[in-house]
Design an enzyme around this catalytic site. Structure first.
Site, PDB file in Angstrom:
ATOM      1  N   CYS A 205      15.023  18.471 -10.173  1.00  0.00           N
ATOM      2  CA  CYS A 205      15.197  18.422 -11.808  1.00  0.00           C
ATOM      3  C   CYS A 205      13.895  18.739 -12.422  1.00  0.00           C
ATOM      4  O   CYS A 205      14.007  18.972 -13.670  1.00  0.00           O
ATOM      5  CB  CYS A 205      15.764  17.061 -12.172  1.00  0.00           C
ATOM      6  SG  CYS A 205      14.582  15.667 -11.180  1.00  0.00           S
TER       7      CYS A 205
ATOM      8  N   GLU B 257      19.535  10.730 -16.633  1.00  0.00           N
ATOM      9  CA  GLU B 257      18.829  11.874 -16.508  1.00  0.00           C
ATOM     10  C   GLU B 257      19.521  13.023 -16.261  1.00  0.00           C
ATOM     11  O   GLU B 257      20.536  12.993 -15.210  1.00  0.00           O
ATOM     12  CB  GLU B 257      17.966  11.777 -15.428  1.00  0.00           C
ATOM     13  CG  GLU B 257      16.814  12.977 -15.039  1.00  0.00           C
ATOM     14  CD  GLU B 257      16.364  13.149 -13.744  1.00  0.00           C
ATOM     15  OE1 GLU B 257      16.287  14.204 -13.421  1.00  0.00           O
ATOM     16  OE2 GLU B 257      15.788  12.046 -13.147  1.00  0.00           O
TER      17      GLU B 257
END
Length: 523
Positions: A302, A265
């Site tokens: 994020c 990620e």
């Protein structure tokens, strides 16, 4: 329990002899004891050797045993008590309530995966019994289940010292799948990592599992991480961090004689689309919610809303005015590390060179204080300037002023892959949103309406992933029960005698798991 400055290789505590890692209190700039000497390649190889040796027996643990192990880890983490929270506060500058909540999430997802293991649906059992009389050709007996890949390397994340770190979602899902885990600890919070690592180590011993089921390694720079990914015994990688870091690991994994999957990620700006009716009806409310989401945790998520898209006019002007006032009133918050703070400052300066400034938050006095920032640019400028898509990790965001809905869709089409995409809409916006939805499905792993992307629920339906560069593999999620699928592969058994079949594939279904039999779901 007090951190000792050691790595954990199987049951042993090992003091390295390479470059030293020192934690820094980001609020004060003070270095924190103890020092963490990094490991050499021989120590990395030893951890991988133990993991491979453990795999043969750990993969054969019963569903009940493996679930109990995950629950024991959660209990051992909770038993660390205030010592864990106090150390994490010192190393990250995060408030007590945030870290207590993150500890709860960490233990909650361990227990979620325990329930997933017990249920057995992740095995994805499929049975197609033999049809010897079928014409023109008979069918042989075919049975399928998922099996674990093998030892997994997990990289701790900087922004979640518990939930995406040593015993976070990657580790929990890999252990649930039956894979031993070797964790590369993040250098920003080594004491926190060691404490949690010792909790996992204690759970391994308490459950009578092979010592190589878990190891925790420290190392400055990239040498330890690259050595782990290159080691032939490692069969998959879980990573949360920068695009540069994720791509470096991906390159190493693909250059191996046997390439392996890297679930990284990496980068997302999480666009928010302000549709006309909603913007007209509640521009101030939306602006306040946006800035609250932007400022959450100093923007170090994020899923932080780094891009807002609307059609220019009085309603978007009203949104910008309200959002600007909210940003100006935003107090500075401490960022996690000097490195993250430095990258944020650089990112804001880069935005300022390509867009007009709307507002800045209050300046702070600490060495890692995050000053919120809001900018704006036209839709045409965004479409011709790739720099405006760059992620700014922190409380900085960009508003795109589009000429019309057609340009809003063009902006959506031009976006890179994202973790999330948000629609702020009212009932009258449904038709305007309809052509956007298929675009956003192609661009993001999670599409949401009338909320904010910060905050990721740990549950069965969650997708925390997305097309590149949000992740390196858009078919996966790093949060939620489906995360276990990253560390499994299917095996088909053809005409095996009943005595050789895995338990879940036997006719009498001794594990009592859900199965697809001849195309029909068995109760």
């Amino acid at each position: 329990m007090t951190p000792q400055g050691t790595s954990l290789i199987g049951r042993e505590a090992v003091t390295g002899d390479q470059a030293i890692i020192r934690a820094v209190n980001p609020t004060t700039g003070e270095a924190l004891a103890p020092d963490y000497p990094g490991l050499d390649r021989q120590a990395v190889a030893r951890a991988c050797e133990l993991a491979e040796a453990a795999f043969a027996s750990y993969r054969e643990t019963s569903l009940k045993q493996r679930a109990a192990f995950l629950e024991t880890i959660a209990g051992e983490i909770e038993a660390l008590g205030d010592a864990l929270i106090e150390r994490a506060m010192a190393e990250t500058g995060l408030p007590q309530a945030r870290l207590e909540g993150e500890r709860g999430r960490t233990c909650g997802q361990l227990r979620l995966f325990a329930s997933v293991v017990r249920a057995g649906e992740w095995l994805d059992i499929r049975l197609d019994p033999a049809l010897p009389e079928r014409q023109p050709l008979p069918r042989v007996d075919l049975r399928q289940q998922h099996v674990p890949l093998g030892p997994v390397t997990v990289f701790g994340a900087s922004n979640f010292p518990l939930a995406f770190s040593v015993a976070g979602g990657d580790t929990a899902s890999a252990l649930a799948a039956g894979c031993p885990v070797v964790v590369k600890a993040h250098s920003a919070h080594p004491g926190t990592s060691e404490l949690v690592g010792r909790a996992v180590q204690a759970a391994v011993a308490k459950c009578g599992l092979p010592e190589g089921v878990f190891s925790l390694l420290f190392g400055a720079g990239r040498e330890v991480g690259q050595a782990l990914v290159a080691d032939p015994r490692i069969q998959a990688v879980g990573f949360t961090g920068s695009r540069a870091g994720g791509l470096a690991l991906l390159a190493t994994a693909q250059a191996r004689p046997q390439p392996i999957p890297v679930y990284a990620e990496m980068s997302s700006i999480n666009p928010v689309f302000l549709l006309p009716e909603a913007l007209q009806a509640r521009s101030k409310e939306i602006a306040e919610g946006f800035v609250a989401s932007l400022n959450m945790g100093a923007g170090q998520f994020c899923t932080n809303p780094g891009l807002v898209i609307g059609v220019k006019g009085p309603d978007l002007d009203a949104f910008l005015e309200a959002a600007g006032e909210a940003v100006k009133g935003s107090g500075a918050q401490t960022m996690l590390t000097p490195g993250i703070h430095g990258a944020y400052v650089q990112g804001v300066e880069q935005l300022a060179s390509h867009a007009r400034e709307v507002a800045r938050g209050q300046a702070g006095e600490g060495p890692c204080a995050c000053q919120a920032a809001l900018f704006a640019a036209s839709g045409s400028d965004f479409l011709k300037n790739e720099a405006l898509q760059a992620e700014v990790f922190g409380a900085g965001s960009l508003v795109i002023e589009c000429e019309d809905l057609a340009q809003m869709r063009a902006v959506a089409e031009a976006l890179e892959g994202q973790l999330t995409a948000t629609l702020q809409l009212d009932e009258g916006d449904v038709e305007a949103a309809r052509p956007l939805l298929p675009v956003l499905e192609r661009k993001a792993g999670r599409v949401l309406a009338n909320g904010w992307p910060t905050g990721v629920e740990v549950c069965h339906a969650m997708v925390h992933g997305g097309p590149f560069p949000a992740t390196s593999d858009a078919r996966s999620t790093s949060v939620g029960s489906a995360a276990i699928q990253r560390f499994l592969r299917p095996v088909c058994y053809q005409n095996l005698p009943m005595g050789l079949l895995p338990e879940a594939l036997k006719d009498d279904n001794p594990l009592k798991v859900s199965r697809l039999v001849d195309g029909r779901r068995e109760a």
